[in-house]
Every structure is written in structure tokens, then in C-alpha cells.
Design an enzyme around this catalytic site. Structure first.
Site, PDB file in Angstrom:
ATOM      1  CD  GLN A   3      12.607   4.559  -4.075  1.00 60.05           C
ATOM      2  OE1 GLN A   3      11.604   4.813  -4.697  1.00 60.05           O
ATOM      3  NE2 GLN A   3      13.329   5.482  -3.490  1.00 60.05           N
ATOM      4  CG  PHE A   4      19.248   2.416  -6.168  1.00 56.01           C
ATOM      5  CD1 PHE A   4      20.310   2.547  -5.281  1.00 56.01           C
ATOM      6  CD2 PHE A   4      18.843   3.536  -6.891  1.00 56.01           C
ATOM      7  CE1 PHE A   4      20.948   3.772  -5.121  1.00 56.01           C
ATOM      8  CE2 PHE A   4      19.466   4.749  -6.732  1.00 56.01           C
ATOM      9  CZ  PHE A   4      20.525   4.874  -5.845  1.00 56.01           C
ATOM     10  CB  THR A   5      17.085   4.440  -2.103  1.00 64.26           C
ATOM     11  OG1 THR A   5      15.687   4.583  -2.318  1.00 64.26           O
ATOM     12  CG2 THR A   5      17.855   5.308  -3.089  1.00 64.26           C
TER      13      THR A   5
END
Length: 153
Positions: free
Chosen positions: A86-88
Site C-alpha cells: 500500500q504505497f499510499t
């Protein structure tokens, strides 16, 4: 590395088949990872200075984290983990109305480190399910509690 850890009573990740950028809309969707019953759903974010050593620390923390029923851990119960990149988690929305993603590591850096977290968990004896890196994923879960914690290593 950052992780959002949720105690769950089941979780799964679905992607649209053959469509790395499209939504899983029911037609041609594929379940790529699923856990049933008590376990942890872990969203993992990677930043630029993360290392395999940090991946190992995160894996050990997740394996021993006493957040399951009766203050037990996955290592105590054999509960599975669903790990999703989850890069966010490294999004920054302090200024303006659009988050920036500058603190998030690019895919060629992040993917091997998320894979390393999973590999280290498996080496510890964990059953690990995963999402599909880079795909648009639909993650569904039943948060048990609800119980959610943030980890940073």
C-alpha cells in the site's frame, strides 16, 4: 516501513483478471489472497530508505504482536496474515487538496521489500497470503473489534 494492522475474522484481495489497472467489477475477477477466520490484514508501505533488515524487523513484529483474542499472537495461534502492498501509506496531504507520494518508494524498490516481509514471515512459520503488487485491488475484510494499529520500523 509502515504497516496498518487490522485484526480480522476473514479477509481477501480480488483483482480483475488480466487487468493490472482496472477495477475488479465481478466479471473476470480473481481472488489472489484470502484468509478465513482469525488473523491479521496488514497493509505495508515502503519508503526510500527501507532495507531488508527493516523488512525482517517488521515481519518479526507482526509475527509476535499480541493483538489476537486473549492477547495472543499469530506465533501463538498459527493465525494467518494477509499482506497487501500500500504505497499510499506514505501519502502526504498536509498541504493543498491533493496528496503527494514523494515519500513512497517506487515499485522496483518497494516490491522486493514487501516480498521480503512475506518471505521472513514464512520463514518464521506463518501462513501468508498476499495481494498482487501494482494491481488495482479490492480488499475486503471483517475487522474484529474493530481493532487497528499502526506500526513503523
Amino acid at each position: 516501513m509502515r504497516a496498518v494492522v487490522q485484526r480480522v475474522d476473514g479477509a481477501r484481495v480480488v483483482v480483475g483478471s488480466g487487468d493490472e489497472g482496472g477495477a475488479a467489477d465481478g466479471a473476470g475477477e480473481e481472488t489472489v489472497g484470502e484468509i478465513k477466520g482469525e488473523g491479521l490484514c496488514v497493509l505495508v508501505g515502503v519508503t526510500h530508505d527501507d532495507t531488508p533488515e527493516k523488512a525482517d524487523r517488521l515481519a518479526r513484529k507482526l509475527w509476535g504482536l499480541r493483538v489476537l483474542e486473549g492477547e495472543r499472537s499469530c506465533s501463538d495461534t498459527g493465525a494467518p496474515l494477509l499482506v497487501v502492498s500500500q504505497f499510499t501509506l506514505y501519502g502526504d496531504a498536509r498541504k493543498g487538496r491533493r496528496p503527494t507520494w514523494q515519500a513512497a518508494a517506487p515499485g522496483p524498490v518497494a516490491e522486493p521489500l514487501v516480498d521480503e516481509v512475506c518471505a521472513r514471515l514464512r520463514a518464521l512459520g506463518a501462513r501468508v497470503e498476499t495481494g498482487r503488487f501494482g494491481a488495482r485491488m479490492a480488499v475486503s475484510l471483517t475487522n474484529d473489534g474493530p481493532f487497528t494499529v499502526l506500526l513503523e520500523v
